[in-house]
Design a protein around this motif. Sequence first.
Motif, PDB file in Angstrom:
ATOM      1  N   GLU A 196       0.821  -1.217   0.000  1.00  0.00           N
ATOM      2  CA  GLU A 196       0.000   0.000   0.000  1.00  0.00           C
ATOM      3  C   GLU A 196       0.855   1.269   0.000  1.00  0.00           C
ATOM      4  N   PHE A 197       1.904   1.261   0.849  1.00  0.00           N
ATOM      5  CA  PHE A 197       2.763   2.457   0.928  1.00  0.00           C
ATOM      6  C   PHE A 197       3.414   2.749  -0.425  1.00  0.00           C
ATOM      7  N   ASN A 198       3.994   1.735  -1.021  1.00  0.00           N
ATOM      8  CA  ASN A 198       4.679   1.976  -2.300  1.00  0.00           C
ATOM      9  C   ASN A 198       3.695   2.342  -3.409  1.00  0.00           C
ATOM     10  N   GLN A 199       2.491   1.775  -3.364  1.00  0.00           N
ATOM     11  CA  GLN A 199       1.475   2.161  -4.365  1.00  0.00           C
ATOM     12  C   GLN A 199       1.175   3.651  -4.301  1.00  0.00           C
ATOM     13  N   SER A 200       1.189   4.201  -3.070  1.00  0.00           N
ATOM     14  CA  SER A 200       0.741   5.588  -2.892  1.00  0.00           C
ATOM     15  C   SER A 200       1.561   6.571  -3.711  1.00  0.00           C
ATOM     16  N   TRP A 201       2.857   6.288  -3.904  1.00  0.00           N
ATOM     17  CA  TRP A 201       3.661   7.200  -4.715  1.00  0.00           C
ATOM     18  C   TRP A 201       4.031   6.600  -6.072  1.00  0.00           C
ATOM     19  N   ALA A 202       4.242   5.268  -6.123  1.00  0.00           N
ATOM     20  CA  ALA A 202       4.743   4.664  -7.373  1.00  0.00           C
ATOM     21  C   ALA A 202       3.666   4.612  -8.454  1.00  0.00           C
ATOM     22  N   LYS A 203       2.397   4.800  -8.085  1.00  0.00           N
ATOM     23  CA  LYS A 203       1.346   4.803  -9.118  1.00  0.00           C
ATOM     24  C   LYS A 203       1.494   6.016 -10.048  1.00  0.00           C
ATOM     25  N   HIS A 204       2.302   6.999  -9.624  1.00  0.00           N
ATOM     26  CA  HIS A 204       2.547   8.171 -10.481  1.00  0.00           C
ATOM     27  C   HIS A 204       3.808   8.014 -11.321  1.00  0.00           C
ATOM     28  N   ALA A 205       4.529   6.911 -11.141  1.00  0.00           N
ATOM     29  CA  ALA A 205       5.737   6.672 -11.948  1.00  0.00           C
ATOM     30  C   ALA A 205       5.322   6.301 -13.370  1.00  0.00           C
ATOM     31  N   ALA A 206       6.311   6.126 -14.227  1.00  0.00           N
ATOM     32  CA  ALA A 206       6.021   5.832 -15.630  1.00  0.00           C
ATOM     33  C   ALA A 206       6.136   4.341 -15.947  1.00  0.00           C
ATOM     34  N   ALA A 207       6.862   3.606 -15.128  1.00  0.00           N
ATOM     35  CA  ALA A 207       6.978   2.160 -15.348  1.00  0.00           C
ATOM     36  C   ALA A 207       7.225   1.461 -14.021  1.00  0.00           C
ATOM     37  N   ILE A 208       6.759   0.228 -13.941  1.00  0.00           N
ATOM     38  CA  ILE A 208       7.069  -0.637 -12.801  1.00  0.00           C
ATOM     39  C   ILE A 208       7.685  -1.914 -13.381  1.00  0.00           C
ATOM     40  N   VAL A 209       8.844  -2.254 -12.838  1.00  0.00           N
ATOM     41  CA  VAL A 209       9.575  -3.439 -13.308  1.00  0.00           C
ATOM     42  C   VAL A 209       9.678  -4.420 -12.145  1.00  0.00           C
ATOM     43  N   ILE A 210       9.342  -5.666 -12.380  1.00  0.00           N
ATOM     44  CA  ILE A 210       9.565  -6.710 -11.380  1.00  0.00           C
ATOM     45  C   ILE A 210      10.884  -7.394 -11.738  1.00  0.00           C
ATOM     46  N   VAL A 211      11.817  -7.397 -10.774  1.00  0.00           N
ATOM     47  CA  VAL A 211      13.121  -8.031 -10.993  1.00  0.00           C
ATOM     48  C   VAL A 211      13.056  -9.452 -10.426  1.00  0.00           C
ATOM     49  N   ILE A 212      13.335 -10.395 -11.274  1.00  0.00           N
ATOM     50  CA  ILE A 212      13.246 -11.818 -10.933  1.00  0.00           C
ATOM     51  C   ILE A 212      14.595 -12.447 -11.258  1.00  0.00           C
ATOM     52  N   SER A 213      15.007 -13.431 -10.471  1.00  0.00           N
ATOM     53  CA  SER A 213      16.255 -14.114 -10.837  1.00  0.00           C
ATOM     54  C   SER A 213      16.042 -15.621 -10.883  1.00  0.00           C
ATOM     55  N   LYS A 214      16.783 -16.252 -11.761  1.00  0.00           N
ATOM     56  CA  LYS A 214      16.710 -17.714 -11.896  1.00  0.00           C
ATOM     57  C   LYS A 214      17.695 -18.329 -10.906  1.00  0.00           C
ATOM     58  N   SER A 215      17.207 -19.180 -10.028  1.00  0.00           N
ATOM     59  CA  SER A 215      18.040 -19.652  -8.910  1.00  0.00           C
ATOM     60  C   SER A 215      18.798 -20.933  -9.237  1.00  0.00           C
ATOM     61  N   THR A 216      18.739 -21.365 -10.489  1.00  0.00           N
ATOM     62  CA  THR A 216      19.509 -22.535 -10.911  1.00  0.00           C
ATOM     63  C   THR A 216      20.301 -22.176 -12.164  1.00  0.00           C
ATOM     64  N   LEU A 217      21.350 -22.954 -12.427  1.00  0.00           N
ATOM     65  CA  LEU A 217      22.101 -22.773 -13.672  1.00  0.00           C
ATOM     66  C   LEU A 217      22.685 -24.109 -14.112  1.00  0.00           C
ATOM     67  N   THR A 218      23.058 -24.155 -15.373  1.00  0.00           N
ATOM     68  CA  THR A 218      23.712 -25.349 -15.907  1.00  0.00           C
ATOM     69  C   THR A 218      25.165 -24.976 -16.191  1.00  0.00           C
ATOM     70  N   PRO A 219      26.134 -25.459 -15.363  1.00  0.00           N
ATOM     71  CA  PRO A 219      27.533 -25.058 -15.548  1.00  0.00           C
ATOM     72  C   PRO A 219      28.052 -25.488 -16.922  1.00  0.00           C
ATOM     73  N   PRO A 220      29.028 -24.756 -17.461  1.00  0.00           N
ATOM     74  CA  PRO A 220      29.595 -25.109 -18.752  1.00  0.00           C
ATOM     75  C   PRO A 220      30.099 -26.556 -18.741  1.00  0.00           C
ATOM     76  N   GLY A 221      29.795 -27.292 -19.799  1.00  0.00           N
ATOM     77  CA  GLY A 221      30.251 -28.671 -19.900  1.00  0.00           C
ATOM     78  C   GLY A 221      29.366 -29.664 -19.170  1.00  0.00           C
ATOM     79  N   SER A 222      28.322 -29.195 -18.530  1.00  0.00           N
ATOM     80  CA  SER A 222      27.427 -30.091 -17.787  1.00  0.00           C
ATOM     81  C   SER A 222      26.036 -30.031 -18.414  1.00  0.00           C
TER      82      SER A 222
END
Length: 198
Positions: A76-102
């Motif tokens: 709610e707090f962040n909505q109160s000001w960020a609704k006037h911004a021009a973009a909202i980005v959700i940052v997500i990360s992939k928690s797994t990887l495939t090492p080189p050669g595997s």
Amino acid sequence: MPDTTSRQADHPIDPQFVARWSPRAYTDETLPEATLLSFFEAARWAPSAYNAQPWRFVYARRGTPHWEQFVGFLNEFNQSWAKHAAAIVIVISKSTLTPPGSDQEVPASTHAFDAGAAWGYLALQASLSGWATHAMAGIEHDKIRNELDLSPKYKIEAAIAIGRPGDPATLPEGLRKREVPSPREPLSKIAAEGRFAF
Ligand SMILES: Cc1cc2nc3c(=O)[nH]c(=O)nc-3n(C[C@H](O)[C@H](O)[C@H](O)COP(=O)(O)O)c2cc1C
């Protein structure tokens, strides 16, 4: 122009690092998609373990069909000001990887660290282009996970509001007082040679 007296570098650095800060007041200017893509382009060049590039960005721009949904991803707090911004980005990360050669997918110990570097690049590119960014941890994790249909291997890191910096007078009283660039701890509190001296 905000008071930047509390933001003086103690050692010589490029001015872009202290010039970037996180305002909450924005003009009503919309953000062209091409401009936003240039911010992701900067993020794309961040380093990552095994060059796995675990960062993912899902976004909505004000004035487009997904905007209200993305505003609803914030608390709610962040909505109160960020609704006037021009973009909202959700940052997500992939928690797994495939090492080189595997061909085995393994847990990635640095996915959050790498995504943090990418967000930093994005923020600096936006600032260099005259736009402001403001990261937010105050977000609705379950709602984001459900509505974006994220599988468990993807971790939600934060949201970012992006907008053209505006007049603090447009903010409610409580937020107006907080609309100042923040100081930093001295280097002696964060860096030490040879031993953990904190
Ligand atoms: C991961 C992260 C989460 C944050 N979460 C919020 C938030 O939920 N709401 C908010 O108003 N500011 C949030 N901030 C903004 C910080 O308070 C701000 O970046 C910090 O005080 C340093 O100020 P500066 O970015 O202006 O230099 C967040 C920043 C980061 C990096």
